[in-house]
Design a protein around this motif. Structure first.
Motif, PDB file in Angstrom:
ATOM      1  N   ASP A 195      43.281  31.066  26.668  1.00 29.74           N
ATOM      2  CA  ASP A 195      44.238  29.994  26.931  1.00 29.74           C
ATOM      3  C   ASP A 195      45.487  30.525  27.635  1.00 29.74           C
ATOM      4  N   ALA A 196      45.915  31.734  27.215  1.00 29.05           N
ATOM      5  CA  ALA A 196      47.094  32.337  27.844  1.00 29.05           C
ATOM      6  C   ALA A 196      46.831  32.654  29.310  1.00 29.05           C
ATOM      7  N   LEU A 197      45.590  33.058  29.617  1.00 24.10           N
ATOM      8  CA  LEU A 197      45.246  33.354  31.013  1.00 24.10           C
ATOM      9  C   LEU A 197      45.300  32.092  31.857  1.00 24.10           C
ATOM     10  N   VAL A 198      44.770  30.995  31.346  1.00 21.04           N
ATOM     11  CA  VAL A 198      44.792  29.737  32.094  1.00 21.04           C
ATOM     12  C   VAL A 198      46.223  29.335  32.425  1.00 21.04           C
ATOM     13  N   SER A 199      47.121  29.512  31.459  1.00 18.52           N
ATOM     14  CA  SER A 199      48.530  29.193  31.703  1.00 18.52           C
ATOM     15  C   SER A 199      49.149  30.126  32.729  1.00 18.52           C
ATOM     16  N   ALA A 200      48.772  31.415  32.660  1.00 18.92           N
ATOM     17  CA  ALA A 200      49.376  32.409  33.544  1.00 18.92           C
ATOM     18  C   ALA A 200      48.975  32.221  34.996  1.00 18.92           C
ATOM     19  N   ILE A 201      47.751  31.736  35.238  1.00 17.41           N
ATOM     20  CA  ILE A 201      47.270  31.644  36.616  1.00 17.41           C
ATOM     21  C   ILE A 201      47.617  30.313  37.268  1.00 17.41           C
ATOM     22  N   GLY A 238      43.203  51.372  37.856  1.00 17.34           N
ATOM     23  CA  GLY A 238      44.108  50.371  37.295  1.00 17.34           C
ATOM     24  C   GLY A 238      44.780  49.524  38.348  1.00 17.34           C
ATOM     25  N   ARG A 239      44.222  49.482  39.541  1.00 14.68           N
ATOM     26  CA  ARG A 239      44.767  48.678  40.640  1.00 14.68           C
ATOM     27  C   ARG A 239      43.891  47.444  40.827  1.00 14.68           C
ATOM     28  N   TYR A 240      44.421  46.289  40.443  1.00 17.57           N
ATOM     29  CA  TYR A 240      43.615  45.068  40.419  1.00 17.57           C
ATOM     30  C   TYR A 240      44.032  44.027  41.462  1.00 17.57           C
ATOM     31  N   ALA A 241      45.077  44.285  42.200  1.00 15.94           N
ATOM     32  CA  ALA A 241      45.694  43.241  43.013  1.00 15.94           C
ATOM     33  C   ALA A 241      44.830  42.777  44.178  1.00 15.94           C
ATOM     34  N   THR A 242      43.929  43.623  44.665  1.00 13.33           N
ATOM     35  CA  THR A 242      43.232  43.284  45.916  1.00 13.33           C
ATOM     36  C   THR A 242      41.765  42.919  45.758  1.00 13.33           C
ATOM     37  N   VAL A 243      41.133  43.221  44.614  1.00  9.39           N
ATOM     38  CA  VAL A 243      39.699  42.949  44.505  1.00  9.39           C
ATOM     39  C   VAL A 243      39.417  41.455  44.511  1.00  9.39           C
ATOM     40  N   GLY A 244      40.398  40.632  44.131  1.00  9.85           N
ATOM     41  CA  GLY A 244      40.208  39.194  44.239  1.00  9.85           C
ATOM     42  C   GLY A 244      40.118  38.734  45.683  1.00  9.85           C
ATOM     43  N   ILE A 245      40.901  39.361  46.548  1.00 11.14           N
ATOM     44  CA  ILE A 245      40.799  39.061  47.982  1.00 11.14           C
ATOM     45  C   ILE A 245      39.418  39.443  48.487  1.00 11.14           C
ATOM     46  N   ASP A 246      38.935  40.611  48.068  1.00 13.81           N
ATOM     47  CA  ASP A 246      37.577  41.035  48.437  1.00 13.81           C
ATOM     48  C   ASP A 246      36.554  39.981  48.042  1.00 13.81           C
ATOM     49  N   LEU A 247      36.683  39.471  46.826  1.00 17.44           N
ATOM     50  CA  LEU A 247      35.714  38.506  46.318  1.00 17.44           C
ATOM     51  C   LEU A 247      35.662  37.268  47.202  1.00 17.44           C
ATOM     52  N   VAL A 248      36.820  36.739  47.535  1.00 20.24           N
ATOM     53  CA  VAL A 248      36.866  35.555  48.396  1.00 20.24           C
ATOM     54  C   VAL A 248      36.303  35.876  49.778  1.00 20.24           C
ATOM     55  N   ALA A 249      36.711  37.012  50.328  1.00 15.76           N
ATOM     56  CA  ALA A 249      36.277  37.379  51.681  1.00 15.76           C
ATOM     57  C   ALA A 249      34.764  37.464  51.795  1.00 15.76           C
ATOM     58  N   MET A 250      34.133  38.058  50.793  1.00 12.65           N
ATOM     59  CA  MET A 250      32.686  38.241  50.870  1.00 12.65           C
ATOM     60  C   MET A 250      31.945  36.911  50.908  1.00 12.65           C
ATOM     61  N   CYS A 251      32.530  35.877  50.326  1.00 14.56           N
ATOM     62  CA  CYS A 251      31.899  34.554  50.335  1.00 14.56           C
ATOM     63  C   CYS A 251      32.276  33.734  51.568  1.00 14.56           C
ATOM     64  N   ASP A 257      46.997  40.326  31.335  1.00 11.80           N
ATOM     65  CA  ASP A 257      47.794  40.752  32.494  1.00 11.80           C
ATOM     66  C   ASP A 257      46.901  41.189  33.644  1.00 11.80           C
ATOM     67  N   ALA A 258      45.868  41.989  33.329  1.00  8.55           N
ATOM     68  CA  ALA A 258      44.961  42.447  34.381  1.00  8.55           C
ATOM     69  C   ALA A 258      44.194  41.276  34.981  1.00  8.55           C
ATOM     70  N   ALA A 259      43.707  40.384  34.131  1.00 13.98           N
ATOM     71  CA  ALA A 259      42.952  39.233  34.617  1.00 13.98           C
ATOM     72  C   ALA A 259      43.821  38.332  35.486  1.00 13.98           C
ATOM     73  N   ALA A 260      45.078  38.145  35.079  1.00 12.35           N
ATOM     74  CA  ALA A 260      45.979  37.314  35.873  1.00 12.35           C
ATOM     75  C   ALA A 260      46.227  37.929  37.244  1.00 12.35           C
ATOM     76  N   GLU A 261      46.314  39.268  37.301  1.00 12.84           N
ATOM     77  CA  GLU A 261      46.502  39.941  38.585  1.00 12.84           C
ATOM     78  C   GLU A 261      45.280  39.763  39.473  1.00 12.84           C
ATOM     79  N   ILE A 262      44.104  39.818  38.864  1.00 14.57           N
ATOM     80  CA  ILE A 262      42.866  39.627  39.627  1.00 14.57           C
ATOM     81  C   ILE A 262      42.788  38.207  40.176  1.00 14.57           C
ATOM     82  N   VAL A 263      43.081  37.221  39.329  1.00 14.91           N
ATOM     83  CA  VAL A 263      43.011  35.823  39.774  1.00 14.91           C
ATOM     84  C   VAL A 263      44.080  35.528  40.823  1.00 14.91           C
ATOM     85  N   ALA A 264      45.240  36.169  40.703  1.00 11.82           N
ATOM     86  CA  ALA A 264      46.262  36.008  41.739  1.00 11.82           C
ATOM     87  C   ALA A 264      45.739  36.494  43.084  1.00 11.82           C
TER      88      ALA A 264
END
Length: 347
Positions: free
Chosen positions: A21-27, A80-93, A119-126
């Motif tokens: 629930d905290a993650l949903v609020s954070a993102i 411990g660097r999570y900021a960019t793998v979400g961009i990768d995920l979108v790009a591949m699709c 915190d890590a999950a929120a960074e990934i979703v960001a």
């Protein structure tokens, strides 16, 4: 009657509903940045609604794509660097969608882990939201799965799902003929394929992710986590201008495996490897891992992330459009009789 005083809870089993629930609020703010015309409802329901007519389509054909980030995730976890793998995920699709001639409309993600780190999950979703903004797609749903015992502590996996649309009859590839020009659009680096080989080369070289990158600035891990380039906006702009017959997203399989997917029977591709400067990361990987030329061209994009197949008379105009959209491009070959990809020159 069961004595519940010492009974187990879901949290005792390793699943923390409150963390979810905290993650949903954070993102929430990151997701809100991705909204676009056509979104009817987004996060919070059992499903998300999207109206293609509100997005401007009269007779749409929907196109869907799904992908992941592969073992590049292991590099993100180890550093411990999570900021960019979400961009990768979108790009591949979304880069796959545009190769069908479709505009990405919306995106959903699946995030699975053993123990949720908010915190890590929120960074990934960001990062996912940032990729959606780049692609013009709305992030309208997703799933976070906490599965203790299935994933090692700190590990996680990502999957992405993108849906796009095109007007009926507007799909790619279309009308590819002998003599069409191959235009190569540069990659931003390794992108999200070949990382099992990358990790093996780094390990055999005795290097750590915090060591200086032998081929560029910053640490080795930071340099290799450079996100996959998103080609959607310039590719769609060029497509709308006319003359584009096909796009090939250069992912696993490299130029050798991906370009033939958009060529009709009886036609192949001839590519001049000296037509572009191969980024230093590929030179380093090949030299350090003693990787053969053919294997490099199958495992990596070697500096070309997207190939446009265009009418010969439109090649210069298409390159100008791509360049104006921030994607400098160059002629790298042509469509020829035959099958597969033939190479000339040396990077």
């Amino acid at each position: 009657m069961t004595d519940e005083r010492n009974g187990l809870s879901y949290a005792d089993a390793g699943v923390d509903i409150e963390a979810g629930d905290a993650l949903v609020s954070a993102i929430g703010p990151a997701v809100a940045r991705t909204m676009r015309p056509g979104v009817v409802s987004g996060l919070g329901g059992f499903g998300a609604l999207f109206d293609p007519a509100a997005a401007g389509y009269a007779d749409p054909i929907l196109v869907a794509a799904t992908d992941g980030v592969g073992t590049k995730l292991k590099l993100a976890i180890d550093t411990g660097r999570y900021a960019t793998v979400g961009i990768d995920l979108v790009a591949m699709c979304v880069n796959d969608l545009v190769c069908q001639g479709a505009e990405p409309l919306f995106f959903l993600d699946y995030f699975a882990t053993g123990k949720l780190d908010v915190d890590a999950a929120a960074e990934i979703v960001a990062g996912i939201a940032e990729g959606c903004v780049m692609a013009g797609a709305a992030l309208i749903g997703g799933e976070t799965a906490e599965m203790p015992g299935l994933y090692a502590r700190g590990d996680f996996d990502l999957a992405g799902f993108a849906v796009g649309a095109m007007e009926r009859g507007g799909g790619l590839p279309a009308d590819v003929v002998e003599g069409d020009v191959l235009i190569g659009v540069p990659s931003s680096g390794v992108h999200s394929n070949g990382f099992s080989l990358v990790r093996r080369i780094v390990a055999d070289a005795g290097l750590g992710w915090d060591d200086p990158a032998p081929f560029g600035d910053g640490s080795l891990g930071e340099a290799l986590l450079e996100p996959t380039r998103i080609y959607v906006r310039p590719a769609l702009e060029a497509l709308r201008a006319g003359g584009v017959h096909a796009y090939a997203h250069i992912t696993g399989g490299g130029l050798t495996g991906n370009l033939p997917r958009v060529l009709p029977d009886g036609l192949g591709a001839e590519i001049d490897l000296s037509a572009w400067n191969r980024p230093a990361v590929f030179e380093w990987l090949q030299r350090t891992g003693r990787v053969a030329d053919d294997e490099m061209l199958r495992a990596f994009n070697c500096g070309i992330g997207l190939v446009a197949v265009v009418a010969a008379g439109r090649a210069d105009a298409i390159m100008q459009i791509l360049g104006a959209e921030g994607m400098p491009a160059r002629r790298i070959g042509a469509v020829v009789p035959g099958a597969g990809v033939a190479y000339a020159g040396r990077p």
